[in-house]
Design a protein around this motif. Structure first.
Motif, mmCIF file in Angstrom:
data_model
loop_
_atom_site.group_PDB
_atom_site.id
_atom_site.type_symbol
_atom_site.label_atom_id
_atom_site.label_comp_id
_atom_site.label_asym_id
_atom_site.label_seq_id
_atom_site.Cartn_x
_atom_site.Cartn_y
_atom_site.Cartn_z
ATOM 1 N N ALA A 166 -63.850 -60.540 -66.192
ATOM 2 C CA ALA A 166 -64.416 -59.230 -65.849
ATOM 3 C C ALA A 166 -64.140 -58.877 -64.399
ATOM 4 C CB ALA A 166 -65.916 -59.222 -66.129
ATOM 5 N N ASP A 167 -64.261 -59.845 -63.512
ATOM 6 C CA ASP A 167 -64.095 -59.592 -62.085
ATOM 7 C C ASP A 167 -62.671 -59.175 -61.732
ATOM 8 O OD1 ASP A 167 -66.838 -60.882 -61.226
ATOM 9 O OD2 ASP A 167 -65.850 -62.328 -62.547
ATOM 10 N N LEU A 168 -61.683 -59.783 -62.380
ATOM 11 C CA LEU A 168 -60.300 -59.448 -62.049
ATOM 12 C C LEU A 168 -59.927 -58.052 -62.556
ATOM 13 C CD1 LEU A 168 -58.191 -59.811 -64.711
ATOM 14 C CD2 LEU A 168 -58.769 -62.205 -64.335
ATOM 15 N N ASP A 195 -67.135 -57.063 -53.269
ATOM 16 C CA ASP A 195 -67.111 -57.584 -51.903
ATOM 17 C C ASP A 195 -67.030 -59.108 -51.906
ATOM 18 O OD1 ASP A 195 -67.532 -57.194 -48.932
ATOM 19 O OD2 ASP A 195 -69.273 -58.443 -49.397
ATOM 20 N N ARG A 196 -67.759 -59.742 -52.812
ATOM 21 C CA ARG A 196 -67.734 -61.199 -52.912
ATOM 22 C C ARG A 196 -66.330 -61.683 -53.304
ATOM 23 N NH1 ARG A 196 -72.226 -61.422 -56.008
ATOM 24 N NH2 ARG A 196 -73.473 -61.098 -54.144
ATOM 25 N N CYS A 197 -65.736 -60.996 -54.272
ATOM 26 C CA CYS A 197 -64.384 -61.363 -54.712
ATOM 27 C C CYS A 197 -63.356 -61.175 -53.606
ATOM 28 C CB CYS A 197 -63.983 -60.525 -55.919
ATOM 29 S SG CYS A 197 -64.855 -60.913 -57.456
ATOM 30 N N SER A 198 -63.504 -60.124 -52.839
ATOM 31 C CA SER A 198 -62.502 -59.792 -51.823
ATOM 32 C C SER A 198 -62.385 -60.859 -50.748
ATOM 33 C CB SER A 198 -62.839 -58.445 -51.176
ATOM 34 O OG SER A 198 -63.995 -58.539 -50.361
ATOM 35 N N LYS A 199 -63.367 -61.720 -50.632
ATOM 36 C CA LYS A 199 -63.344 -62.799 -49.652
ATOM 37 C C LYS A 199 -62.619 -64.048 -50.176
ATOM 38 C CE LYS A 199 -67.581 -61.423 -47.221
ATOM 39 N NZ LYS A 199 -67.711 -60.103 -47.828
ATOM 40 N N LEU A 200 -62.298 -64.070 -51.464
ATOM 41 C CA LEU A 200 -61.657 -65.227 -52.073
ATOM 42 C C LEU A 200 -60.136 -65.119 -51.962
ATOM 43 C CD1 LEU A 200 -63.805 -65.524 -55.318
ATOM 44 C CD2 LEU A 200 -64.123 -66.758 -53.159
ATOM 45 N N GLU A 201 -59.498 -66.256 -51.687
ATOM 46 C CA GLU A 201 -58.054 -66.258 -51.479
ATOM 47 C C GLU A 201 -57.286 -65.791 -52.711
ATOM 48 O OE1 GLU A 201 -55.164 -69.851 -50.848
ATOM 49 O OE2 GLU A 201 -56.127 -69.357 -48.940
ATOM 50 N N ALA A 202 -57.748 -66.149 -53.895
ATOM 51 C CA ALA A 202 -57.050 -65.746 -55.121
ATOM 52 C C ALA A 202 -56.976 -64.236 -55.252
ATOM 53 C CB ALA A 202 -57.749 -66.345 -56.345
ATOM 54 N N PHE A 203 -58.004 -63.548 -54.792
ATOM 55 C CA PHE A 203 -58.014 -62.086 -54.834
ATOM 56 C C PHE A 203 -57.229 -61.508 -53.661
ATOM 57 C CE2 PHE A 203 -61.397 -63.197 -57.655
ATOM 58 C CZ PHE A 203 -61.520 -62.148 -58.545
ATOM 59 N N ARG A 204 -57.369 -62.099 -52.486
ATOM 60 C CA ARG A 204 -56.654 -61.585 -51.313
ATOM 61 C C ARG A 204 -55.146 -61.664 -51.517
ATOM 62 N NH1 ARG A 204 -59.920 -65.092 -48.301
ATOM 63 N NH2 ARG A 204 -58.033 -66.131 -47.528
ATOM 64 N N ARG A 205 -54.669 -62.767 -52.114
ATOM 65 C CA ARG A 205 -53.227 -62.932 -52.328
ATOM 66 C C ARG A 205 -52.686 -61.974 -53.380
ATOM 67 N NH1 ARG A 205 -51.251 -67.763 -54.249
ATOM 68 N NH2 ARG A 205 -53.252 -68.547 -54.955
ATOM 69 N N ALA A 206 -53.576 -61.402 -54.191
ATOM 70 C CA ALA A 206 -53.155 -60.461 -55.229
ATOM 71 C C ALA A 206 -53.183 -59.013 -54.749
ATOM 72 C CB ALA A 206 -54.050 -60.608 -56.458
ATOM 73 N N ARG A 207 -53.725 -58.775 -53.558
ATOM 74 C CA ARG A 207 -53.861 -57.416 -53.040
ATOM 75 C C ARG A 207 -52.496 -56.742 -52.922
ATOM 76 N NH1 ARG A 207 -57.652 -54.053 -52.362
ATOM 77 N NH2 ARG A 207 -56.807 -53.423 -50.358
ATOM 78 N N PRO A 208 -52.450 -55.416 -53.054
ATOM 79 C CA PRO A 208 -51.173 -54.707 -52.907
ATOM 80 C C PRO A 208 -50.445 -55.037 -51.605
ATOM 81 C CG PRO A 208 -52.829 -53.224 -53.784
ATOM 82 C CD PRO A 208 -53.548 -54.489 -53.446
ATOM 83 N N GLU A 209 -51.178 -55.054 -50.483
ATOM 84 C CA GLU A 209 -50.528 -55.266 -49.193
ATOM 85 C C GLU A 209 -50.020 -56.690 -48.991
ATOM 86 O OE1 GLU A 209 -55.068 -55.343 -48.439
ATOM 87 O OE2 GLU A 209 -53.633 -54.243 -49.696
#
Length: 226
Positions: A166-168, A195-209
């Motif tokens: 759900a989070d992804l 906000d909690r997810c955005s601090k996790l590396e798995a989510f940060r590495r998937a960001r568009p930028e």
């Protein structure tokens, strides 16, 4: 029985939110993959890979899986060591329902080709298209917020104390809503989890930028995993 695990290649581009869902899943599962930007390909070339022409597509060895939902199901089936879905059958179904509200009900109404059609074929103004987008986001987010409010107990993420299915789905759609300047003040549970997810590396590495085809991309060194 041994399951074959051939190399993975993801065809997508940085701003493709369905592709971001898959990138998050790959990162959460700790899987290595090659990234191929569809923006660097001719349209006919990509259609030979995925006849629909939409993103993402995952190449598994020599086979192609299209549609983010089907890709996620494949990853969950084959790479089950780090599950994205809860163990409880009811919560598994609820997590899938939450994700479907985003991927099946909201995303198809708000994606680029729909907005392009409204502008070019229906002569809708930029303001009208923005109103269209915000209307469907508000309806969707209102339902998602209520689904979280109805959970039996408070949890760190949508359906558990670890980020998953759900989070992804949630994080990319919230990011898109912010790009379109949607008012998100009525959705504190959604925003807290995002906000909690955005601090996790798995989510940060998937960001568009963080993708190599993002304008102004700057390569950084990151470690695999959650």
């Amino acid at each position: 029985m041994t399951i074959d695990r051939p190399p993975l290649t993801l065809f997508t581009q940085s701003r493709n939110s369905a592709g971001e869902r898959v990138r998050i899943a790959l990162n959460l599962k700790g899987l290595a993959y090659d990234y191929v930007s569809v923006a660097s390909m001719e349209a006919a070339g990509y259609r030979r890979i995925n006849p629909q022409g939409l993103m993402p597509a995952l190449k598994v060895g020599e086979e192609i899986i299209a549609q983010s939902g089907a890709i996620l199901e494949y990853l969950e089936d084959v790479y089950s060591e780090r599950p994205l879905l809860p163990a409880n059958p009811i919560e598994r179904a609820q997590a899938r329902a939450f994700a479907c509200l985003i991927s099946s009900d909201t995303h198809p109404l708000c994606n680029y080709r729909v907005r392009k059609y409204l502008t070019q074929e229906m002569n809708a103004s930029d303001e009208a298209v923005l109103a269209w987008y915000r209307n469907w986001v508000t309806i969707s987010f209102t339902a998602l917020e209520e689904l979280l409010a109805r959970r039996a107990s408070a949890q760190s993420y949508c359906f558990g104390d670890n980020p998953g299915w759900a989070d992804l789905h949630l994080v990319p759609v919230v990011d898109n809503a912010r790009r379109f300047r949607c008012d998100l003040s009525a959705f504190p549970r959604l925003i807290a989890i995002e906000d909690r997810c955005s601090k996790l590396e798995a989510f940060r590495r998937a960001r568009p930028e963080a993708q190599p085809d993002y304008p102004g991309y700057v390569k950084t060194t990151v470690s695999p995993g959650r």
